[in-house]
Write a protein that holds these residues in place. Structure first.
Motif, mmCIF file in Angstrom:
data_model
loop_
_atom_site.group_PDB
_atom_site.id
_atom_site.type_symbol
_atom_site.label_atom_id
_atom_site.label_comp_id
_atom_site.label_asym_id
_atom_site.label_seq_id
_atom_site.Cartn_x
_atom_site.Cartn_y
_atom_site.Cartn_z
ATOM 1 N N PHE A 1 0.847 -1.188 0.000
ATOM 2 C CA PHE A 1 0.000 0.000 0.000
ATOM 3 C C PHE A 1 0.888 1.246 0.000
ATOM 4 O O PHE A 1 1.998 1.227 0.536
ATOM 5 C CB PHE A 1 -0.919 0.025 1.218
ATOM 6 N N TYR A 2 0.391 2.311 -0.584
ATOM 7 C CA TYR A 2 1.188 3.543 -0.576
ATOM 8 C C TYR A 2 0.537 4.676 0.203
ATOM 9 O O TYR A 2 1.227 5.483 0.832
ATOM 10 C CB TYR A 2 1.518 4.000 -2.011
ATOM 11 N N ASP A 3 -0.793 4.764 0.213
ATOM 12 C CA ASP A 3 -1.416 5.923 0.842
ATOM 13 C C ASP A 3 -1.338 5.899 2.364
ATOM 14 O O ASP A 3 -1.478 6.943 3.011
ATOM 15 C CB ASP A 3 -2.874 6.069 0.393
ATOM 16 N N ASP A 4 -1.097 4.708 2.956
ATOM 17 C CA ASP A 4 -0.954 4.668 4.421
ATOM 18 C C ASP A 4 0.488 4.930 4.856
ATOM 19 O O ASP A 4 0.803 4.881 6.047
ATOM 20 C CB ASP A 4 -1.453 3.331 4.979
ATOM 21 N N LYS A 5 1.364 5.216 3.890
ATOM 22 C CA LYS A 5 2.760 5.545 4.207
ATOM 23 C C LYS A 5 2.973 7.054 4.300
ATOM 24 O O LYS A 5 4.080 7.517 4.557
ATOM 25 C CB LYS A 5 3.708 4.975 3.135
ATOM 26 N N ILE A 6 1.916 7.817 4.056
ATOM 27 C CA ILE A 6 2.040 9.271 3.979
ATOM 28 C C ILE A 6 1.397 9.918 5.203
ATOM 29 O O ILE A 6 0.395 9.430 5.733
ATOM 30 C CB ILE A 6 1.407 9.796 2.674
ATOM 31 N N SER A 7 1.989 11.026 5.678
ATOM 32 C CA SER A 7 1.465 11.715 6.869
ATOM 33 C C SER A 7 1.854 13.189 6.837
ATOM 34 O O SER A 7 2.661 13.625 6.004
ATOM 35 C CB SER A 7 2.014 11.057 8.143
ATOM 36 N N ASN A 8 1.256 13.941 7.760
ATOM 37 C CA ASN A 8 1.586 15.367 7.944
ATOM 38 C C ASN A 8 1.525 16.160 6.632
ATOM 39 O O ASN A 8 2.460 16.890 6.281
ATOM 40 C CB ASN A 8 2.968 15.520 8.585
ATOM 41 N N ILE A 9 0.407 16.025 5.933
ATOM 42 C CA ILE A 9 0.236 16.748 4.661
ATOM 43 C C ILE A 9 -0.161 18.187 4.932
ATOM 44 O O ILE A 9 -1.095 18.462 5.694
ATOM 45 C CB ILE A 9 -0.834 16.062 3.784
ATOM 46 N N ASN A 10 0.552 19.112 4.305
ATOM 47 C CA ASN A 10 0.239 20.538 4.410
ATOM 48 C C ASN A 10 0.110 21.083 2.994
ATOM 49 O O ASN A 10 1.064 21.092 2.230
ATOM 50 C CB ASN A 10 1.355 21.265 5.170
ATOM 51 N N SER A 11 -1.104 21.538 2.662
ATOM 52 C CA SER A 11 -1.376 22.001 1.302
ATOM 53 C C SER A 11 -1.905 23.427 1.316
ATOM 54 O O SER A 11 -2.823 23.752 2.074
ATOM 55 C CB SER A 11 -2.399 21.069 0.643
ATOM 56 N N ASP A 12 -1.311 24.283 0.460
ATOM 57 C CA ASP A 12 -1.828 25.637 0.275
ATOM 58 C C ASP A 12 -1.565 26.066 -1.163
ATOM 59 O O ASP A 12 -1.143 25.253 -1.999
ATOM 60 C CB ASP A 12 -1.209 26.616 1.286
#
Length: 474
Positions: A285-296
């Protein structure tokens, strides 16, 4: 002799008029008759350009030439004003050759037996086109297969998802191109015959990695592509409601996307957790390896768990959902041996894919082109991103295409929260937005009115988001 010539010209005008319209519609809908007749978005056009001409020819077989002489320029200007004009490919040229041939045969038979024979020109031309397709496709398919087998070092990466395929393909290409000789399918080519044509015409024999995307309208489409390509790596992105009109259920969509795992040569697969598969030595899986997303509106910052710890990444790409797309590419590039420092450097330099949250200008108007983003998750995320803008915000959209009514109702609620003005560019969802939008709205009768509407309704300092796009036949 005069009557013979007159009848031939009359029937030729009749057959060419309806053939021009029908082949245009077929080209829009990937030459699927079922889609043209049961999923067509402008049914009144069928009435104008198919039903009425047939009625005129049936009622006035020898005296309808005047009608078809008038219809021909109408079709010309109709084609001129739509944004997806007929492309005269070899397939289209052969179709008109078939029409002319059958028209000639039946015009002769009509004088001896009955004018009704000429009504067979179109269906027989369609059958002939199908036979032509069958034999030409077999030839080109065999040619492409030989080309793939000749390059023993070629590694194929297949990408499929409900949405985000093209973005993942382009992001991955940017991460790999400095280390490998990489080629990717152009634009949104994602059908079997599109891929076969691309291999035959564009894939070089010394290519090391071939990145291609696979799309589907019915169950078995991706399986057919997978068994032909036999990819070593596949990426299956998020499963959602895109094309629900054809698949009828999310589970059917999921099972179709998972056909990408049917490759006999599969080494590694990177999957979104919405696929509901289990991780193992091959599947990750790849999407459970991602964290602390900051988007602007300046870009993205996020972390990816890799090599037993979190690594920070920064990108100028817009949209929180793109962090997941980038994550899939990071894991794939890492699997192929690209060093983390190189991946981080390239992630920071990747630019937006054309028409996907692409900043066109920031002054005098902040214009963002997200015309190729057509799913609820991506569109709603881009709307919330625009909400951060300190100024008037204007949305240009047709809504979501090929989904159930509820999806556009949910979208309308988010539009109400994020924008001051919505310009609706297609009739397909106009009734929903007329009812559900509480903000100022303009519903265009024709897409061609958009330029003048924007000039009149917008001013310097406005943010304008072009969200999704629908051709004028919708």
């Amino acid at each position: 002799m005069l009557i013979n010539s007159f009848y031939f010209i009359n029937s030729l005008f009749f057959n060419f008029c309806i053939a021009f319209y029908l082949i245009s519609a077929l080209q829009w809908y990937s030459y699927k008759l079922k889609r043209v007749f049961f999923h067509y978005h402008k049914p009144l056009w069928h009435l104008y350009f198919l039903v009425f001409p047939y009625l005129m020819f049936l009622v006035f077989p020898l005296y309808s030439l005047i009608y078809f002489i008038i219809l021909a320029p109408i079709l010309y200007f109709w084609n001129k004003n739509i944004d997806k004009k007929l492309i005269f490919t070899n397939k289209v040229r052969w179709f008109f050759i078939f029409i002319f041939t059958y028209n000639t045969i039946f015009a002769i038979l009509a004088l001896r037996i009955s004018f009704l024979f000429n009504l067979l020109s179109l269906p027989l031309a369609l059958i002939s086109l199908k036979i032509y397709d069958l034999f030409s496709n077999l030839y080109y398919k065999k040619q492409a297969k030989v080309k793939l087998q000749t390059n023993e070092k070629l590694k194929i990466i297949l990408i499929t998802a409900s949405f985000g395929k093209t973005s993942i393909k382009n992001f991955l290409y940017e991460l790999l191109k400095d280390e490998f000789k990489v080629y990717k399918t152009p634009r949104s080519v994602n059908t079997l015959m599109g891929i076969i044509s691309d291999i035959n015409n564009n894939l070089n024999n010394d290519t090391q990695i071939y990145i291609t995307e696979a799309g589907a309208r019915v169950k078995g489409d991706i399986d057919e592509i997978t068994r032909f390509l036999e990819p070593q790596i596949c990426i299956i992105g998020e499963i959602g409601n895109a094309h629900l009109e054809y698949f009828k259920s999310i589970d059917s969509i999921r099972q179709t996307k998972l056909e990408a795992l049917n490759s006999k040569k599969l080494e590694k697969a990177f999957l979104h957790t919405s696929t509901l598969k289990q991780e193992n030595e091959v599947i990750a899986f790849y999407d459970d390896k991602i964290s602390n997303i900051n988007s602007d509106l300046d870009g993205l910052k996020f972390e990816v768990f890799l090599e037993q710890k979190n690594h920070k990444f920064e990108s100028q790409i817009l949209g929180e959902f793109n962090a997941q797309n980038l994550c899939a590419c990071i894991l794939c590039a890492h699997y192929l041996g690209i060093k983390l420092d190189s991946i981080k450097n390239n992630i920071s330099k990747i630019k937006s894919v054309e028409h996907r949250l692409q900043i066109i200008s920031k002054e005098p108007k902040f214009i963002i082109d997200d015309g190729f983003n057509g799913n609820f998750k991506g569109m709603s995320a881009s709307y919330k991103l625009c909400k951060l803008y300190q100024g008037r915000k204007i949305l240009v959209t047709p809504g979501i295409i090929e989904v159930n009514k509820e999806e556009n109702i949910k979208l309308a609620r988010i539009i109400n929260e994020c924008f001051e003005l919505a310009i609706i560019t297609a009739s397909i969802n106009a009734e929903i937005f007329e009812k559900e939008l509480s903000i100022e709205k303009i519903i265009l009768k024709e897409k061609s009115e958009l330029v003048n509407t924007l000039a009149k309704e917008t001013k310097n300092g406005d943010l304008i988001l072009f969200s999704n796009d629908a051709p004028s036949f919708m």
